[in-house]
Design a protein around this motif. Structure first.
Motif, PDB file in Angstrom:
ATOM      1  N   ASP A 156       0.977  -1.499   0.033  1.00 33.15           N
ATOM      2  CA  ASP A 156      -0.158   0.587  -0.064  1.00 33.15           C
ATOM      3  C   ASP A 156       1.466   1.581   0.101  1.00 33.15           C
ATOM      4  OD1 ASP A 156      -2.265  -1.439   0.047  1.00 33.15           O
ATOM      5  OD2 ASP A 156      -2.685  -1.276   2.070  1.00 33.15           O
ATOM      6  N   ALA A 157       2.122   1.407   0.726  1.00 32.67           N
ATOM      7  CA  ALA A 157       2.921   2.544   0.358  1.00 32.67           C
ATOM      8  C   ALA A 157       3.578   2.488  -0.535  1.00 32.67           C
ATOM      9  CB  ALA A 157       3.821   1.915   2.269  1.00 32.67           C
ATOM     10  N   LEU A 158       3.749   1.618  -1.226  1.00 34.76           N
ATOM     11  CA  LEU A 158       3.844   1.980  -2.841  1.00 34.76           C
ATOM     12  C   LEU A 158       3.335   2.809  -4.227  1.00 34.76           C
ATOM     13  CD1 LEU A 158       6.590  -1.328  -3.009  1.00 34.76           C
ATOM     14  CD2 LEU A 158       6.895   0.897  -2.893  1.00 34.76           C
ATOM     15  N   GLU A 159       2.243   2.746  -3.178  1.00 35.39           N
ATOM     16  CA  GLU A 159       1.315   3.685  -4.181  1.00 35.39           C
ATOM     17  C   GLU A 159       1.677   4.784  -4.353  1.00 35.39           C
ATOM     18  OE1 GLU A 159      -1.473   2.970  -6.190  1.00 35.39           O
ATOM     19  OE2 GLU A 159      -0.902   1.072  -5.734  1.00 35.39           O
ATOM     20  N   THR A 160       2.221   5.494  -2.942  1.00 31.90           N
ATOM     21  CA  THR A 160       2.218   7.389  -2.858  1.00 31.90           C
ATOM     22  C   THR A 160       3.656   7.407  -3.124  1.00 31.90           C
ATOM     23  OG1 THR A 160       2.161   6.823  -0.938  1.00 31.90           O
ATOM     24  CG2 THR A 160       0.168   7.947  -2.570  1.00 31.90           C
ATOM     25  N   SER A 161       4.988   6.089  -2.697  1.00 31.10           N
ATOM     26  CA  SER A 161       5.655   6.119  -2.219  1.00 31.10           C
ATOM     27  C   SER A 161       7.250   5.325  -3.119  1.00 31.10           C
ATOM     28  CB  SER A 161       6.332   5.343  -0.902  1.00 31.10           C
ATOM     29  OG  SER A 161       6.001   6.677   0.261  1.00 31.10           O
ATOM     30  N   ASP A 162       8.481   5.729  -3.327  1.00 31.03           N
ATOM     31  CA  ASP A 162       9.190   5.170  -4.466  1.00 31.03           C
ATOM     32  C   ASP A 162       9.887   3.689  -3.652  1.00 31.03           C
ATOM     33  OD1 ASP A 162       9.258   7.118  -6.886  1.00 31.03           O
ATOM     34  OD2 ASP A 162      10.542   8.433  -5.146  1.00 31.03           O
ATOM     35  N   ASP A 218      17.544  -3.365  15.697  1.00 37.87           N
ATOM     36  CA  ASP A 218      19.499  -3.870  15.703  1.00 37.87           C
ATOM     37  C   ASP A 218      19.707  -2.755  14.745  1.00 37.87           C
ATOM     38  OD1 ASP A 218      18.800  -5.097  13.140  1.00 37.87           O
ATOM     39  OD2 ASP A 218      19.799  -6.867  14.114  1.00 37.87           O
ATOM     40  N   GLY A 219      18.929  -1.639  14.639  1.00 38.19           N
ATOM     41  CA  GLY A 219      19.908  -1.025  12.608  1.00 38.19           C
ATOM     42  C   GLY A 219      19.689  -1.524  11.820  1.00 38.19           C
ATOM     43  N   GLY A 220      19.112  -2.232  10.989  1.00 35.72           N
ATOM     44  CA  GLY A 220      18.828  -2.947  10.255  1.00 35.72           C
ATOM     45  C   GLY A 220      17.173  -2.973   9.324  1.00 35.72           C
ATOM     46  N   TYR A 221      17.259  -3.320   8.763  1.00 40.77           N
ATOM     47  CA  TYR A 221      15.579  -3.865   7.824  1.00 40.77           C
ATOM     48  C   TYR A 221      15.531  -4.940   8.155  1.00 40.77           C
ATOM     49  CZ  TYR A 221      18.064  -3.299   2.928  1.00 40.77           C
ATOM     50  OH  TYR A 221      18.533  -3.168   2.045  1.00 40.77           O
ATOM     51  N   TYR A 222      14.175  -5.425   7.624  1.00 40.39           N
ATOM     52  CA  TYR A 222      13.306  -6.524   7.289  1.00 40.39           C
ATOM     53  C   TYR A 222      12.565  -6.523   6.065  1.00 40.39           C
ATOM     54  CZ  TYR A 222       9.286  -4.905   9.300  1.00 40.39           C
ATOM     55  OH  TYR A 222       8.453  -4.338   9.220  1.00 40.39           O
ATOM     56  N   LEU A 223      12.303  -5.661   5.585  1.00 34.95           N
ATOM     57  CA  LEU A 223      11.616  -5.492   4.389  1.00 34.95           C
ATOM     58  C   LEU A 223      11.729  -4.196   3.924  1.00 34.95           C
ATOM     59  CD1 LEU A 223       7.724  -5.818   4.592  1.00 34.95           C
ATOM     60  CD2 LEU A 223       8.538  -4.037   3.742  1.00 34.95           C
ATOM     61  N   LEU A 224      12.215  -4.139   2.209  1.00 34.66           N
ATOM     62  CA  LEU A 224      12.208  -3.142   1.497  1.00 34.66           C
ATOM     63  C   LEU A 224      11.297  -3.564   0.571  1.00 34.66           C
ATOM     64  CD1 LEU A 224      14.539  -1.034   1.081  1.00 34.66           C
ATOM     65  CD2 LEU A 224      15.746  -2.004  -0.366  1.00 34.66           C
ATOM     66  N   GLY A 225      11.486  -2.379   0.250  1.00 41.55           N
ATOM     67  CA  GLY A 225      10.189  -2.984  -1.770  1.00 41.55           C
ATOM     68  C   GLY A 225      10.439  -1.314  -2.251  1.00 41.55           C
ATOM     69  N   MET A 226       9.848  -1.385  -3.620  1.00 38.97           N
ATOM     70  CA  MET A 226      11.142  -0.668  -4.578  1.00 38.97           C
ATOM     71  C   MET A 226       9.733  -0.526  -5.676  1.00 38.97           C
ATOM     72  SD  MET A 226      13.900  -1.066  -5.304  1.00 38.97           S
ATOM     73  CE  MET A 226      14.929  -0.742  -4.199  1.00 38.97           C
ATOM     74  N   LYS A 227       9.506  -0.116  -6.430  1.00 40.42           N
ATOM     75  CA  LYS A 227       8.781   0.749  -7.981  1.00 40.42           C
ATOM     76  C   LYS A 227       9.327   0.127  -9.371  1.00 40.42           C
ATOM     77  CE  LYS A 227       6.559   4.152  -6.876  1.00 40.42           C
ATOM     78  NZ  LYS A 227       4.856   5.150  -6.347  1.00 40.42           N
ATOM     79  N   SER A 228      10.840   0.844  -8.941  1.00 39.40           N
ATOM     80  CA  SER A 228      11.761   0.905  -9.869  1.00 39.40           C
ATOM     81  C   SER A 228      13.182   0.528  -9.780  1.00 39.40           C
ATOM     82  CB  SER A 228      12.106   1.728 -10.261  1.00 39.40           C
ATOM     83  OG  SER A 228      11.884   3.664 -10.050  1.00 39.40           O
TER      84      SER A 228
END
Length: 113
Positions: A35-41, A49-59
Motif C-alpha cells: 500500500d505504501a508503494l502507491e505513494t512512495s518510491d 538493531d539498525g537494519g531492516y527486515y523489509l524493502l520494497g520499490m517500484k523501480s
C-alpha cells in the motif's frame, strides 16, 4: 537484493522483499508495504538493531545496496541517507525485531503471538 529487484521489476510494478529472520512479520505488515508503494518510491521496515527486515520499490534503485556495511547497526541509517541524497520519496513501516543471535530468539518466547 539488487539483482532480485532488477529481475522482478521487469515483470511487476511493485516488489517487496522480506528477511527470513523476522518471526513477527505478518500478512497485514506486508500488505501495508505494498500500500505504501502507491505513494512512495521505496518502503522500508526497520529493525531495532539498525537494519531492516523489509524493502520494497517500484523501480530498481541499485545505489541503495552500495557502500553499506552489511550486518551492522548502520544499515538502515545508511539506506535512508542514500535515499535522501537521491531525493527518493520513501515510507517507513512498523519497526520489528529480527533474529541474529540465540538471545534474539529467546526474547520472543514460545509460542509466538
Amino acid at each position: 537484493m539488487a539483482n532480485a529487484f532488477n529481475e522482478l521489476l521487469k515483470d511487476h510494478t511493485k516488489v517487496v522483499i522480506i528477511g527470513s529472520d523476522c518471526p513477527k512479520i505478518s500478512p497485514p505488515i506486508i500488505l501495508s508495504a505494498y500500500d505504501a508503494l502507491e505513494t512512495s518510491d521505496v518502503v522500508i521496515g526497520p529493525t531495532f538493531d539498525g537494519g531492516y527486515y523489509l524493502l520494497g520499490m517500484k523501480s530498481p534503485q541499485p545505489f541503495l545496496f552500495e557502500n553499506i556495511v552489511w550486518s551492522s547497526e548502520s544499515v538502515y541509517e545508511k539506506t535512508i541517507s542514500n535515499m535522501d541524497k537521491k531525493g527518493l520519496n520513501y515510507a517507513v513501516i512498523k519497526k520489528l525485531s529480527d533474529v541474529d543471535f540465540k538471545k534474539d530468539w529467546d526474547d520472543y518466547g514460545w509460542p509466538l503471538e
